[in-house]
Design a protein around this motif. Structure first.
Motif, mmCIF file in Angstrom:
data_model
loop_
_atom_site.group_PDB
_atom_site.id
_atom_site.type_symbol
_atom_site.label_atom_id
_atom_site.label_comp_id
_atom_site.label_asym_id
_atom_site.label_seq_id
_atom_site.Cartn_x
_atom_site.Cartn_y
_atom_site.Cartn_z
ATOM 1 N N ASN A 1 1.070 3.074 5.332
ATOM 2 C CA ASN A 1 1.822 2.170 5.169
ATOM 3 C C ASN A 1 1.284 1.592 4.441
ATOM 4 O O ASN A 1 2.362 0.900 3.256
ATOM 5 N N ASP A 2 0.561 1.363 4.082
ATOM 6 C CA ASP A 2 -0.223 0.647 2.592
ATOM 7 C C ASP A 2 0.339 1.120 1.525
ATOM 8 O O ASP A 2 0.713 0.444 0.370
ATOM 9 N N GLY A 3 -0.136 2.894 1.810
ATOM 10 C CA GLY A 3 0.132 3.210 0.712
ATOM 11 C C GLY A 3 1.497 3.225 0.275
ATOM 12 O O GLY A 3 2.091 3.259 -1.121
ATOM 13 N N LEU A 4 1.983 3.102 0.815
ATOM 14 C CA LEU A 4 4.088 3.546 1.029
ATOM 15 C C LEU A 4 4.453 2.491 -0.372
ATOM 16 O O LEU A 4 4.506 1.821 -0.203
ATOM 17 N N ALA A 5 3.613 0.902 0.391
ATOM 18 C CA ALA A 5 3.915 -0.433 -0.363
ATOM 19 C C ALA A 5 3.175 0.174 -1.334
ATOM 20 O O ALA A 5 2.963 -1.947 -2.064
ATOM 21 N N GLY A 6 2.508 0.277 -1.896
ATOM 22 C CA GLY A 6 1.728 0.735 -3.352
ATOM 23 C C GLY A 6 0.291 -0.068 -3.104
ATOM 24 O O GLY A 6 -1.058 0.035 -4.191
ATOM 25 N N LYS A 7 -0.181 -0.089 -2.513
ATOM 26 C CA LYS A 7 -1.511 -0.593 -2.184
ATOM 27 C C LYS A 7 -2.734 0.776 -1.810
ATOM 28 O O LYS A 7 -2.481 1.508 -1.196
ATOM 29 N N PRO A 8 -3.762 0.498 -2.394
ATOM 30 C CA PRO A 8 -4.638 1.156 -1.966
ATOM 31 C C PRO A 8 -5.358 1.592 -0.711
ATOM 32 O O PRO A 8 -4.683 0.411 -0.015
ATOM 33 N N PRO A 9 -6.108 2.845 -0.510
ATOM 34 C CA PRO A 9 -5.659 2.936 0.723
ATOM 35 C C PRO A 9 -7.589 1.811 1.164
ATOM 36 O O PRO A 9 -8.190 1.580 0.459
ATOM 37 N N ALA A 10 -7.293 1.631 2.606
ATOM 38 C CA ALA A 10 -8.999 1.585 3.018
ATOM 39 C C ALA A 10 -9.853 1.540 3.982
ATOM 40 O O ALA A 10 -11.058 1.679 4.202
ATOM 41 N N LEU A 11 -9.247 2.643 3.971
ATOM 42 C CA LEU A 11 -9.874 3.990 5.327
ATOM 43 C C LEU A 11 -10.604 5.339 4.535
ATOM 44 O O LEU A 11 -11.255 5.507 4.876
ATOM 45 N N TYR A 12 -9.609 5.998 4.266
ATOM 46 C CA TYR A 12 -9.585 7.055 3.531
ATOM 47 C C TYR A 12 -10.265 7.364 2.417
ATOM 48 O O TYR A 12 -9.474 5.983 1.692
ATOM 49 N N PRO A 13 -10.833 8.219 1.527
ATOM 50 C CA PRO A 13 -11.063 7.924 0.370
ATOM 51 C C PRO A 13 -10.532 8.488 -0.778
ATOM 52 O O PRO A 13 -10.134 7.823 -1.773
ATOM 53 N N HIS A 14 -9.122 8.447 -0.406
ATOM 54 C CA HIS A 14 -8.300 9.132 -1.222
ATOM 55 C C HIS A 14 -6.636 8.449 -0.681
ATOM 56 O O HIS A 14 -6.929 8.054 0.390
ATOM 57 N N SER A 15 -6.200 8.028 -1.365
ATOM 58 C CA SER A 15 -4.341 7.797 -1.301
ATOM 59 C C SER A 15 -3.614 8.955 0.177
ATOM 60 O O SER A 15 -4.041 9.946 -0.152
ATOM 61 N N ILE A 16 -3.344 8.753 1.239
ATOM 62 C CA ILE A 16 -2.931 9.703 2.120
ATOM 63 C C ILE A 16 -0.745 9.582 1.580
ATOM 64 O O ILE A 16 -1.139 10.949 1.802
ATOM 65 N N VAL A 17 -0.782 9.615 0.598
ATOM 66 C CA VAL A 17 0.372 8.886 -0.103
ATOM 67 C C VAL A 17 0.732 10.190 -0.968
ATOM 68 O O VAL A 17 0.462 10.434 -1.613
ATOM 69 N N ASN A 18 2.157 11.569 -0.372
ATOM 70 C CA ASN A 18 2.496 12.530 -0.984
ATOM 71 C C ASN A 18 1.130 12.762 -0.911
ATOM 72 O O ASN A 18 0.586 13.526 -2.685
ATOM 73 N N ASN A 19 -0.132 13.273 -0.103
ATOM 74 C CA ASN A 19 -1.323 14.149 -1.011
ATOM 75 C C ASN A 19 -1.522 14.337 0.591
ATOM 76 O O ASN A 19 -0.589 14.133 2.107
ATOM 77 N N CYS A 20 -2.615 15.236 0.224
ATOM 78 C CA CYS A 20 -2.913 16.502 1.449
ATOM 79 C C CYS A 20 -4.670 15.772 1.719
ATOM 80 O O CYS A 20 -5.175 16.384 0.250
ATOM 81 N N LEU A 21 -5.661 15.978 2.919
ATOM 82 C CA LEU A 21 -6.876 15.380 2.250
ATOM 83 C C LEU A 21 -7.737 16.748 3.399
ATOM 84 O O LEU A 21 -7.591 15.949 4.522
ATOM 85 N N PRO A 22 -8.595 17.258 2.312
ATOM 86 C CA PRO A 22 -9.044 17.971 3.102
ATOM 87 C C PRO A 22 -10.185 18.027 3.817
ATOM 88 O O PRO A 22 -11.551 18.489 3.721
ATOM 89 N N HIS A 23 -10.395 16.756 4.636
ATOM 90 C CA HIS A 23 -11.435 16.314 5.434
ATOM 91 C C HIS A 23 -11.431 14.897 5.976
ATOM 92 O O HIS A 23 -10.856 13.705 5.809
ATOM 93 N N ILE A 24 -11.465 15.402 7.450
ATOM 94 C CA ILE A 24 -11.377 14.773 8.326
ATOM 95 C C ILE A 24 -13.130 14.472 9.037
ATOM 96 O O ILE A 24 -13.563 15.729 9.393
ATOM 97 N N ASP A 25 -12.712 12.914 8.878
ATOM 98 C CA ASP A 25 -14.508 12.661 10.194
ATOM 99 C C ASP A 25 -15.099 13.239 8.494
ATOM 100 O O ASP A 25 -15.241 14.092 7.403
#
Ligand code: A2P
Length: 330
Positions: A171-195
């Protein structure tokens, strides 16, 4: 059935709140209810069956009361420390973290798959990883009827799998804010990185899927590989599962087998654009299977698309189902 004294550890979290919802929906016979979370939630009020309950800070003395079953979902460190304390006081713990899953003597249970394993516990029973639960519900009938040679998992996992912090990052990413948990934005993205990443190049999540599937099916020789990916979806994990079977199969029969197996709903009518999707699986307790087709590159292989609500069947509902099995024993 008699009533039970239930504790919820991590009651203010995403899974904790869903424990309350599912206990209520399934009319679990709750006589007394105790809610625990961290110090910051002390005094918060949560509702259960129209009654208000005050959240207590979890301490070593929290289980010095008459309690039957404790449902834990407060992270691995909390489970490592407090599950043995609860168990030593006679409470049966159903733990949603990964802390105890691979421990010898700790049953790892999906009630549709291995309900019989629940019997052999030392008061700690582990709830499997969310992506493993929905996969094994579908693999079990195939394993029993045809035998399984090899499994290839590729997952598309919702941000709610990371708890409230995951939803916030989206939700923060959709509002234009940087991620706090994931190492990259999850918006418009797929992260091959869980745990975390491990020395073998896999992530912990991928190894959980491999190891837990073997433990639940009771077959440590089963060949499995996995790639787990976080996608910008709030609820429900979607999985592509490629299965090489030991025996040949008739596709219509295999679909019929899955349709008639517990916990599975087959949604598979491509001509009407019908297949399992996150938006239709959300807020339900079924595991949906579709896109069921031959893998034509091997002698006896099948591809499946499997979707389930990761917070419900992948966590809270499965744990409450385990509690129902325990309730039948105590
Ligand atoms: P709190 O809300 O007080 O932080 P989620 O995975 O959705 O973030 O939820 C995690 C849950 O685990 C929350 O209920 C959280 O409580 C709880 N929790 C986290 N750390 C602890 C702890 N050290 N002791 C007890 N509960 C904890």
């Amino acid at each position: 059935m008699r009533g039970f004294k239930i504790a919820i550890v991590g009651a203010t979290g995403m899974v904790g709140r869903t424990f309350l919802k599912v206990l209520e929906e399934r009319s679990f016979p709750v006589d007394e209810l105790y809610l625990f979370a961290s110090a910051k939630s002390e005094g918060k009020i949560l509702n259960f069956k129209g009654k208000e309950y005050t959240v207590e800070k979890l301490t070593e003395g929290s289980f010095d009361r008459d309690m039957d079953i404790a449902l834990f979902s407060a992270g691995g460190d909390t489970s490592k420390k407090y599950a043995p304390i609860a168990a030593s006081k006679g409470v049966v713990v159903v733990d949603n973290s990964s802390a105890w899953r691979m421990e010898k003597g700790v049953p790892l249970v999906v009630p549709e798959v291995n309900p019989y394993d629940v019997k052999n516990h030392n008061r700690i029973i582990a709830n499997p990883n969310c992506s493993t639960i929905q996969a094994v519900v579908v693999l079990k009938p195939l394993y029993d009827k045809y035998g399984i040679e090899r499994v290839v998992y590729s997952t598309y996992q919702a941000v709610s799998g990371s708890g409230q912090k995951g939803i916030k990052d989206l939700n923060d990413g959709l509002a234009g804010k940087p991620p706090a948990l994931y190492p990259h934005s999850i918006v418009n993205n797929c992260l091959p990185h869980i745990d975390q990443f491990l020395d073998n190049g896999y992530t912990k999540e991928e190894m959980k899927m491999i190891n837990e599937t073997q433990k639940i099916l009771g077959d440590y020789s089963l060949k499995i590989t996995a790639t787990t990916v976080r996608v910008p979806v709030e609820y429900c994990h979607s999985e592509s599962i490629n299965v090489e079977l030991k025996k040949d199969f008739d596709l219509a029969e295999l679909k019929e087998l899955l349709s008639s197996s517990p916990g599975i709903q087959v949604v598979d009518d491509p001509s009407s654009n019908l297949y399992p999707m996150a938006t239709t699986a959300a807020n339900t307790d079924m595991v949906y299977a579709g896109r069921i087709r031959r893998d034509e590159s091997v002698v006896s292989g099948v591809n499946l698309w499997v979707v389930a609500d990761n917070v419900r069947k992948g966590a809270a509902t499965n744990a409450v189902q385990i509690a129902e099995l325990i309730a039948g024993q105590i």
